[in-house]
Design a protein around this motif. Structure first.
Motif: not given
Lengths: 224, 254
Positions: B248-254
């Motif tokens: 979730m964090v990596t998806e949001q930071s993209q």
């Protein structure tokens, strides 16, 4: 070994251990006397004032002394690992805990009863309430030990559990304080005290039956 | 045959999974906030504007629209906390543990608000900030019980263990709350007899009652919102090494 034998073996072991470390028995007692000595110094040595607040002072001091002595209930067994051995035994833990609490009360609660008459004289309490004071202490201090055991079991694994223990345990001590000091006050006024004593007995019986369970659950949690 | 209908069972089963809970509460949040705001606006408008002035207390009685719902919530949340703690203790559901501890600080705040508003009301009405009245005293002890729960949770480093400890303590508290309440009540009546607070409960007029109930409902929603926010944060902290959080964090930071 039968359950009864295990129960008495625990009491015997704890009493022997306590007798070999006598200062641990004496310390709560000194504390109890010392706190009560502080009150006349703090509020002034007016006989009628002291007489009026004597039941409350004695009971609050007993509460604090009982609370401070709680730490020794499981501490040494927790440190040297014998508590884990106890939890591994085939007997129900709640009964073994009841044994430990009984021994602890004999060592720290019962002596409070023995010095209480002296303190009652210090504070100028009337003679007729002395018997009632002893009766309330006899019924109330075991409740303090039983409820306190839950708190100690929850905090025994913590390095600095002392302060948090008082925060957990003191609110639960309120009913005992209310009924016990009220009974003594009533007795000093020559009024009937049967309801208060009955409620104290009820609390003692309830604590005897109910308190060992959460204590057992909390000890298992602290050990794991 | 099971007592609980299948769809309900499935719902709770899915809610016990952290990623599902996280996503579901995120979707739920705007709805809860909306309902809360509507209830709050209705309650405040009714309570502060529509409701008539009390003939004895003037306008200062209006503090009950904050005070009484908070006092109700203080006890209600303790029960929720203990129930969630018990569920966590018995079925080892991680989310029940999180709900229990997230409730504690919200409950403590409501208890504090009830005490403060009560004392603010007491000053003009009774002429004193504090009386050792039975209800005030038991509310104060309830606050101490909450603080004990929070203190114990923070004192234990391992959060799973801490949740168990908190659940045991909350359950002990539930057994003790009625005993404390009645003993304090008895202590009070023994010491000073009925005081000013023991006014006969006047049957409250409907124009005052409706806003009160609206406010009570609004507070319930506020509790759910605040508790869920805390629970989501706690969940992220506990699950920070889990895959779904990383994803979730990596998806949001993209």
């Amino acid at each position: 070994m039968s359950l009864t034998a295990a129960f008495f073996a625990i009491i015997r072991r704890d009493l022997i251990l306590a007798l070999r470390r006598r200062s641990e028995i004496a310390n709560p007692l000194f504390f109890f006397v010392l706190v009560i000595t502080l009150f006349p110094l703090g509020v002034g040595a007016k006989p009628h004032l002291l007489q009026a607040i004597a039941p409350g002072i004695i009971w609050v001091s007993a509460l604090l002394a009982a609370m401070l002595s709680l730490d020794s209930l499981f501490r040494s067994d927790f440190d040297d690992g014998s508590l884990e051995q106890m939890l591994l035994s085939p007997h129900p833990i709640s009964i073994l805990i009841l044994g430990k609490v009984s021994a602890h009360w004999l060592v720290t609660g019962l002596p409070l009863l023995l010095v209480a008459p002296l303190l009652a004289i210090f504070l100028g309490m009337p003679g007729q309430s002395l018997g009632v004071l002893l009766l309330t202490l006899l019924l109330g201090t075991p409740v303090l030990s039983l409820i306190g055991a839950i708190g100690v079991a929850l905090t025994v694994g913590l390095r600095r559990g002392g302060m948090i223990l008082s925060l957990l345990v003191l609110p639960l001590y309120v009913p005992v304080l209310i009924f016990a000091s009220n009974a003594v006050e009533m007795a000093a006024g020559g009024l009937p005290i049967a309801p208060q004593i009955n409620i104290l007995i009820a609390m003692l019986l309830m604590a005897l039956v109910l308190a060992p369970w959460p204590t057992a659950a909390a000890l298992k949690m602290s050990i794991s | 045959m099971s007592l609980i209908p299948d769809p309900v069972g499935r719902f709770f089963h899915r809610m016990a999974s952290p990623p599902y809970f996280y996503a579901f509460t995120e979707k739920l949040m705007p709805w809860l906030t909306g309902i809360f705001l509507i209830l709050l606006a209705g309650g405040l408008y009714g309570g502060l504007y529509l409701a008539p002035t009390d003939y004895q207390q003037g306008d200062s009685y209006r503090i009950i629209y904050i005070h009484v719902p908070s006092a109700w919530m203080s006890l209600f949340i303790y029960m929720v906390m203990a129930a969630a703690g018990a569920i966590g203790l018995v079925w080892r559901i991680k989310l029940a543990e999180i709900v229990a501890i997230s409730s504690a600080s919200v409950g403590a705040s409501f208890t504090f608000i009830a005490l403060v508003t009560g004392s603010l009301w007491g000053k003009p009405m009774w002429g004193t900030w504090w009386v050792w009245d039975a209800r005030l005293t038991s509310e104060l002890i309830l606050l101490f019980l909450y603080l004990g729960v929070i203190g114990l949770y923070n004192a234990i480093d391992d959060k799973r263990t801490a949740s168990k400890a908190v659940a045991i303590l909350a359950l002990v508290g539930v057994v003790n709350i009625p005993i404390i309440h009645y003993s304090v009540e008895w202590w009070n009546t023994l010491h000073q007899g009925p005081t000013v607070t023991k006014m006969d409960k006047p049957s409250i007029h409907v124009s005052m009652l409706v806003p009160l109930l609206l406010m009570a409902a609004a507070f319930k929603f506020y509790y759910v919102i605040a508790m869920l926010q805390r629970a989501r944060l706690e969940l992220l902290q506990r699950e920070r090494t889990a895959n779904w959080v990383k994803k979730m964090v990596t998806e949001q930071s993209q």
